[in-house]
Design a protein around this motif. Sequence first.
Motif, short mmCIF file in Angstrom:
data_model
loop_
_atom_site.label_atom_id
_atom_site.label_comp_id
_atom_site.label_asym_id
_atom_site.label_seq_id
_atom_site.Cartn_x
_atom_site.Cartn_y
_atom_site.Cartn_z
N ALA A 1 -10.89 72.42 -79.64
CA ALA A 1 -10.80 73.40 -78.55
C ALA A 1 -11.75 73.06 -77.42
CB ALA A 1 -11.10 74.80 -79.08
N ALA A 2 -12.98 72.65 -77.76
CA ALA A 2 -13.98 72.32 -76.74
C ALA A 2 -13.57 71.08 -75.94
CB ALA A 2 -15.34 72.12 -77.40
N LEU A 3 -13.06 70.06 -76.62
CA LEU A 3 -12.69 68.83 -75.92
C LEU A 3 -11.47 69.03 -75.03
CD1 LEU A 3 -13.22 66.17 -78.73
CD2 LEU A 3 -14.70 66.64 -76.77
N LEU B 1 -9.15 69.58 -69.69
CA LEU B 1 -8.31 70.41 -68.82
C LEU B 1 -9.08 70.91 -67.61
CD1 LEU B 1 -6.44 72.35 -71.62
CD2 LEU B 1 -5.31 71.03 -69.82
N ASP B 2 -10.31 71.33 -67.81
CA ASP B 2 -11.12 71.82 -66.70
C ASP B 2 -11.40 70.70 -65.70
OD1 ASP B 2 -11.14 74.29 -67.89
OD2 ASP B 2 -13.19 74.12 -68.67
N ALA B 3 -11.71 69.51 -66.22
CA ALA B 3 -12.05 68.40 -65.34
C ALA B 3 -10.88 67.95 -64.49
CB ALA B 3 -12.57 67.22 -66.17
N GLY B 4 -9.66 68.10 -65.02
CA GLY B 4 -8.50 67.60 -64.29
C GLY B 4 -7.62 68.66 -63.69
N ARG C 1 0.41 70.21 -87.10
CA ARG C 1 -0.76 70.66 -86.34
C ARG C 1 -1.14 69.61 -85.29
NH1 ARG C 1 -5.62 71.35 -89.90
NH2 ARG C 1 -6.39 72.66 -88.20
N TYR C 2 -1.46 70.08 -84.10
CA TYR C 2 -1.90 69.18 -83.03
C TYR C 2 -3.10 68.34 -83.47
CZ TYR C 2 -3.57 67.84 -78.36
OH TYR C 2 -4.00 67.14 -77.26
N VAL D 1 -8.29 77.17 -80.22
CA VAL D 1 -7.37 76.04 -80.02
C VAL D 1 -6.09 76.51 -79.36
CG1 VAL D 1 -5.98 74.29 -81.18
CG2 VAL D 1 -8.33 74.72 -81.94
N GLN D 2 -5.57 77.64 -79.79
CA GLN D 2 -4.32 78.13 -79.22
C GLN D 2 -4.44 78.38 -77.72
OE1 GLN D 2 -1.31 78.43 -81.01
NE2 GLN D 2 -0.66 78.42 -78.86
N ALA D 3 -5.59 78.85 -77.30
CA ALA D 3 -5.80 79.09 -75.86
C ALA D 3 -5.63 77.79 -75.07
CB ALA D 3 -7.18 79.69 -75.62
N GLN D 4 -6.14 76.68 -75.63
CA GLN D 4 -6.01 75.40 -74.94
C GLN D 4 -4.61 74.82 -75.09
OE1 GLN D 4 -8.47 74.86 -72.97
NE2 GLN D 4 -9.53 76.58 -73.95
N LEU D 5 -3.96 75.03 -76.24
CA LEU D 5 -2.59 74.58 -76.41
C LEU D 5 -1.66 75.30 -75.43
CD1 LEU D 5 -2.25 74.31 -80.30
CD2 LEU D 5 -2.69 72.48 -78.66
N ASP D 6 -1.94 76.56 -75.17
CA ASP D 6 -1.15 77.29 -74.18
C ASP D 6 -1.29 76.65 -72.80
OD1 ASP D 6 -0.32 79.05 -76.12
OD2 ASP D 6 -1.77 80.61 -75.61
N ARG D 7 -2.51 76.23 -72.47
CA ARG D 7 -2.71 75.54 -71.19
C ARG D 7 -1.97 74.20 -71.18
NH1 ARG D 7 -9.00 75.18 -69.98
NH2 ARG D 7 -8.21 74.46 -67.95
N LEU D 8 -2.04 73.47 -72.30
CA LEU D 8 -1.32 72.20 -72.40
C LEU D 8 0.18 72.40 -72.24
CD1 LEU D 8 -2.87 70.10 -75.32
CD2 LEU D 8 -2.80 69.52 -72.90
#
Length: 436
Positions: free
Chosen positions: A106-108, A113-116, A88-89, A12-19
């Motif tokens: 994390a998957a969603l 993020l990948d799609a956009g 928590r997010y 999750v943190q990996a995706q929150l960093d991207r966000l």
Amino acid sequence: MKDFAISDSPAVQAQLDRLGHLSVPQGRLGLDTIHALLARLGNPERHLPPVFHVAGTNGKGSTCTYLRYMLEAQGLVVHTATKPHLVRYNERIRLGGHLIADDMLAALLAEALDAGEDLSPSFFEVTTAALFLAFSRIPADACVIETGLGGRLDATNVIEAPAVTGLATLGLDHEAFLLAPEEGMPSDPLARIAFEKASIAKPDVPLVTMAYPEIAAQAVARTAAALGAPVLTRGDAWDATNGPDGIAYRDEAGSLNLPLPSLPGMHQADNAALAVAMLRHQQAVTVTPEAMARGLVAARWPARLQKLNAGPLTALAGNRTVWLDGGHNPDAGLAIARHLSGRPPVHVVIGMLANKDPGAILSPLGERVLSVTIVPAPGHDAHSPEDFAPFSAVPVTSSSNVAAALAALPPEGDVLITGSLYLAGDVLRRNDEIPD
């Protein structure tokens, strides 16, 4: 603005960093990007359970909470999307009554993020896409969705055919966004707010509203008429009388005697009545009066005039009541003042974002304030003690954090911690009251 949390889950943190690297591109307004992103994801917003869509300035989160609990008391499976999160997010996406699990979250987020990636979506657009993916893939009987800023340009406003829409209390907030100059918009600030938020209305879908000052009511009526939505206004299509022992609700279908909600403050009875009216003016699901009553009593919603439990922070305040409220605008200040009327005076510990009105909370409290201590609003630019001084009859001091502020208070009086939901989330985390 950084509006994301840290996570104990590395995925999750990996995706929150991207966000965290996303923001609203300068000057871009509209729904084109969220439409493009959702199209790449298979338009999940078109495959949702019946939607209860709620906008407003104050009370929309509480209204969503009452809807959720009343629907669940009927035995229905409910997905809920509220904002912002406090700790928590995951709090933003609730599936069947439970916070979304880290692995699914994390998957969603990664999928959206990948799609956009080449669309430069905002934090809110990615969040909305992720929750639509979740709601479309996990079966449920209904979903309750709260708007973020405004309504007209909010990413959730791509929902095409909700079961019902609702409009909570209207007031001035987020003026930099909602009152941005735009040709053809209402010139009066409250009318503009009403227009923006009422724009979640959809053709032939009931828009259930509170009663508003005339200029706002007219803006709501014009907006709904242009969108082809019937307006069901408190005092006209439905009404409620809030007493010390309950809510006397009435509409064309009849009358209900309901208990007061468990959340403190008489304004919560108004939010509860709006939620009841929304249930009564839709046909997607059936909720009995008995289930409504059970749901209102069971409802929980943190950081809204929440009486904190015993914990590491409250221990520093001694043997006194500590109230927590994330309010930050004048309507919230009035609601807090009404709740504290007749109770012991309070020491106010406040951390408020620099773009908010520093008098919003202190002015309504007036002489009920024993002391004012300014603390930071975690992760955000905040007002200084000098900003609050004109609105306080007592000296304004500062402290490095809430714990230090509580430890330094004199013994008399209760405590109110307020000014920001970001501060409220930090308080809940430090007092071991993490929302679940």
